[in-house]
Design a protein around this motif. Sequence first.
Motif, PDB file in Angstrom:
ATOM      1  N   GLU A  89      -2.558 -13.853 -11.049  1.00 11.37           N
ATOM      2  CA  GLU A  89      -1.512 -13.392 -10.144  1.00 11.37           C
ATOM      3  C   GLU A  89      -2.143 -12.991  -8.811  1.00 11.37           C
ATOM      4  OE1 GLU A  89       2.356 -10.786 -10.826  1.00 11.37           O
ATOM      5  OE2 GLU A  89       0.554  -9.564 -10.961  1.00 11.37           O
ATOM      6  N   PHE A  90      -1.482 -13.370  -7.743  1.00 12.54           N
ATOM      7  CA  PHE A  90      -1.902 -12.981  -6.405  1.00 12.54           C
ATOM      8  C   PHE A  90      -0.960 -11.889  -5.920  1.00 12.54           C
ATOM      9  CE2 PHE A  90      -3.805 -17.016  -7.017  1.00 12.54           C
ATOM     10  CZ  PHE A  90      -4.940 -17.039  -6.235  1.00 12.54           C
ATOM     11  N   LYS A  91      -1.462 -11.040  -5.033  1.00 16.87           N
ATOM     12  CA  LYS A  91      -0.655  -9.938  -4.527  1.00 16.87           C
ATOM     13  C   LYS A  91      -0.511 -10.049  -3.018  1.00 16.87           C
ATOM     14  CE  LYS A  91      -0.053  -5.056  -5.256  1.00 16.87           C
ATOM     15  NZ  LYS A  91      -0.712  -3.836  -5.725  1.00 16.87           N
ATOM     16  N   LEU A  92       0.722  -9.953  -2.570  1.00 13.25           N
ATOM     17  CA  LEU A  92       1.055 -10.004  -1.150  1.00 13.25           C
ATOM     18  C   LEU A  92       1.624  -8.662  -0.734  1.00 13.25           C
ATOM     19  CD1 LEU A  92       1.661 -11.527   1.540  1.00 13.25           C
ATOM     20  CD2 LEU A  92       3.865 -12.158   0.506  1.00 13.25           C
ATOM     21  N   ASN A  93       0.970  -7.996   0.206  1.00 16.83           N
ATOM     22  CA  ASN A  93       1.498  -6.776   0.805  1.00 16.83           C
ATOM     23  C   ASN A  93       1.888  -7.095   2.236  1.00 16.83           C
ATOM     24  OD1 ASN A  93      -0.552  -5.679  -1.347  1.00 16.83           O
ATOM     25  ND2 ASN A  93       0.880  -4.029  -0.915  1.00 16.83           N
ATOM     26  N   THR A  94       3.099  -6.707   2.624  1.00 18.81           N
ATOM     27  CA  THR A  94       3.585  -7.000   3.970  1.00 18.81           C
ATOM     28  C   THR A  94       4.090  -5.738   4.645  1.00 18.81           C
ATOM     29  OG1 THR A  94       5.853  -7.471   3.241  1.00 18.81           O
ATOM     30  CG2 THR A  94       4.298  -9.327   3.280  1.00 18.81           C
ATOM     31  N   ASP A  95       4.192  -5.821   5.973  1.00 19.37           N
ATOM     32  CA  ASP A  95       4.743  -4.712   6.743  1.00 19.37           C
ATOM     33  C   ASP A  95       5.174  -5.229   8.104  1.00 19.37           C
ATOM     34  OD1 ASP A  95       5.609  -2.144   7.135  1.00 19.37           O
ATOM     35  OD2 ASP A  95       3.634  -1.272   7.418  1.00 19.37           O
ATOM     36  N   ALA A  96       5.913  -4.400   8.810  1.00 17.26           N
ATOM     37  CA  ALA A  96       6.388  -4.727  10.155  1.00 17.26           C
ATOM     38  C   ALA A  96       6.289  -3.481  11.021  1.00 17.26           C
ATOM     39  CB  ALA A  96       7.830  -5.227  10.108  1.00 17.26           C
ATOM     40  N   SER A  97       6.244  -3.706  12.319  1.00 23.20           N
ATOM     41  CA  SER A  97       6.159  -2.614  13.268  1.00 23.20           C
ATOM     42  C   SER A  97       7.055  -2.948  14.461  1.00 23.20           C
ATOM     43  CB  SER A  97       4.712  -2.442  13.726  1.00 23.20           C
ATOM     44  OG  SER A  97       4.608  -1.396  14.659  1.00 23.20           O
ATOM     45  N   LEU A  98       7.688  -1.944  15.017  1.00 23.50           N
ATOM     46  CA  LEU A  98       8.586  -2.146  16.153  1.00 23.50           C
ATOM     47  C   LEU A  98       8.290  -1.098  17.215  1.00 23.50           C
ATOM     48  CD1 LEU A  98      11.023  -3.785  17.198  1.00 23.50           C
ATOM     49  CD2 LEU A  98      12.503  -2.121  16.076  1.00 23.50           C
ATOM     50  N   VAL A  99       8.052  -1.571  18.436  1.00 21.78           N
ATOM     51  CA  VAL A  99       7.858  -0.700  19.591  1.00 21.78           C
ATOM     52  C   VAL A  99       8.812  -1.180  20.685  1.00 21.78           C
ATOM     53  CG1 VAL A  99       5.467  -0.090  19.029  1.00 21.78           C
ATOM     54  CG2 VAL A  99       5.923  -2.099  20.432  1.00 21.78           C
ATOM     55  N   ASP A 100       8.896  -0.445  21.774  1.00 25.11           N
ATOM     56  CA  ASP A 100       9.828  -0.797  22.844  1.00 25.11           C
ATOM     57  C   ASP A 100       9.632  -2.213  23.372  1.00 25.11           C
ATOM     58  OD1 ASP A 100      11.030   1.669  22.704  1.00 25.11           O
ATOM     59  OD2 ASP A 100       9.857   2.525  24.348  1.00 25.11           O
ATOM     60  N   GLU A 101       8.386  -2.663  23.431  1.00 25.71           N
ATOM     61  CA  GLU A 101       8.080  -3.975  24.019  1.00 25.71           C
ATOM     62  C   GLU A 101       8.233  -5.143  23.047  1.00 25.71           C
ATOM     63  OE1 GLU A 101       6.026  -1.296  24.131  1.00 25.71           O
ATOM     64  OE2 GLU A 101       6.630  -0.706  26.134  1.00 25.71           O
ATOM     65  N   GLY A 102       8.495  -4.879  21.800  1.00 25.14           N
ATOM     66  CA  GLY A 102       8.632  -5.943  20.806  1.00 25.14           C
ATOM     67  C   GLY A 102       8.132  -5.485  19.458  1.00 25.14           C
ATOM     68  N   GLY A 103       7.917  -6.449  18.593  1.00 23.02           N
ATOM     69  CA  GLY A 103       7.504  -6.096  17.246  1.00 23.02           C
ATOM     70  C   GLY A 103       6.350  -6.937  16.772  1.00 23.02           C
ATOM     71  N   GLY A 104       5.916  -6.605  15.582  1.00 19.84           N
ATOM     72  CA  GLY A 104       4.860  -7.356  14.939  1.00 19.84           C
ATOM     73  C   GLY A 104       5.098  -7.385  13.444  1.00 19.84           C
ATOM     74  N   ILE A 105       4.640  -8.444  12.809  1.00 16.30           N
ATOM     75  CA  ILE A 105       4.701  -8.544  11.355  1.00 16.30           C
ATOM     76  C   ILE A 105       3.313  -8.911  10.852  1.00 16.30           C
ATOM     77  CG2 ILE A 105       7.140  -9.192  11.298  1.00 16.30           C
ATOM     78  CD1 ILE A 105       6.184 -12.089  10.692  1.00 16.30           C
ATOM     79  N   GLY A 106       3.064  -8.609   9.614  1.00 18.60           N
ATOM     80  CA  GLY A 106       1.770  -8.963   9.058  1.00 18.60           C
ATOM     81  C   GLY A 106       1.740  -8.794   7.565  1.00 18.60           C
ATOM     82  N   GLY A 107       0.643  -9.264   6.998  1.00 20.39           N
ATOM     83  CA  GLY A 107       0.476  -9.136   5.567  1.00 20.39           C
ATOM     84  C   GLY A 107      -0.915  -9.520   5.115  1.00 20.39           C
ATOM     85  N   ILE A 108      -1.205  -9.130   3.888  1.00 25.90           N
ATOM     86  CA  ILE A 108      -2.483  -9.421   3.258  1.00 25.90           C
ATOM     87  C   ILE A 108      -2.201 -10.028   1.893  1.00 25.90           C
ATOM     88  CG2 ILE A 108      -4.567  -8.403   2.265  1.00 25.90           C
ATOM     89  CD1 ILE A 108      -4.418  -6.263   4.407  1.00 25.90           C
TER      90      ILE A 108
END
Length: 135
Positions: A3-22
């Motif tokens: 089994e593989f594990k995927l952890n994800t998250d997102a971030s939001l600031v006034d200028e835009g956002g970001g997404i990511g994961g491992i």
Amino acid sequence: MGEFKLNTDASLVDEGGGIGGILRNKDGEIIHFFSKNTDGDEIFALEIQAICEGVAVAKYLGITSLWIEADSSFAVNSFNKRSLPPWKQMQSIQRAWTDLAGMKWRITHIWREGNMAADFCPRESAPLKAIPLLR
């Protein structure tokens, strides 16, 4: 096993956002990392987008058993069909469900404190305001 594990998250600031994961293997070794800028949106939409991106990566890598963890209970409930996601995200979720159809998978909520490695990913890509140096 396997089994593989995927952890994800997102971030939001006034200028835009970001997404990511491992994505990690059964031994906890990182096999893939992603982080990218996104147009600013609602944080719930970005959390869903991060999961969808991670699922697409897992499919591309040929993974057949995947455990997804995210610190957004709303996003997790949307994938588990317990909450209605924003209508703009329905197509992305449906595409992710199609990608997951060939896998053994599960998605669970994790508290933010347990998701710190993934929490770092979107913050690296989210546009931030320049902070003037103090002299």
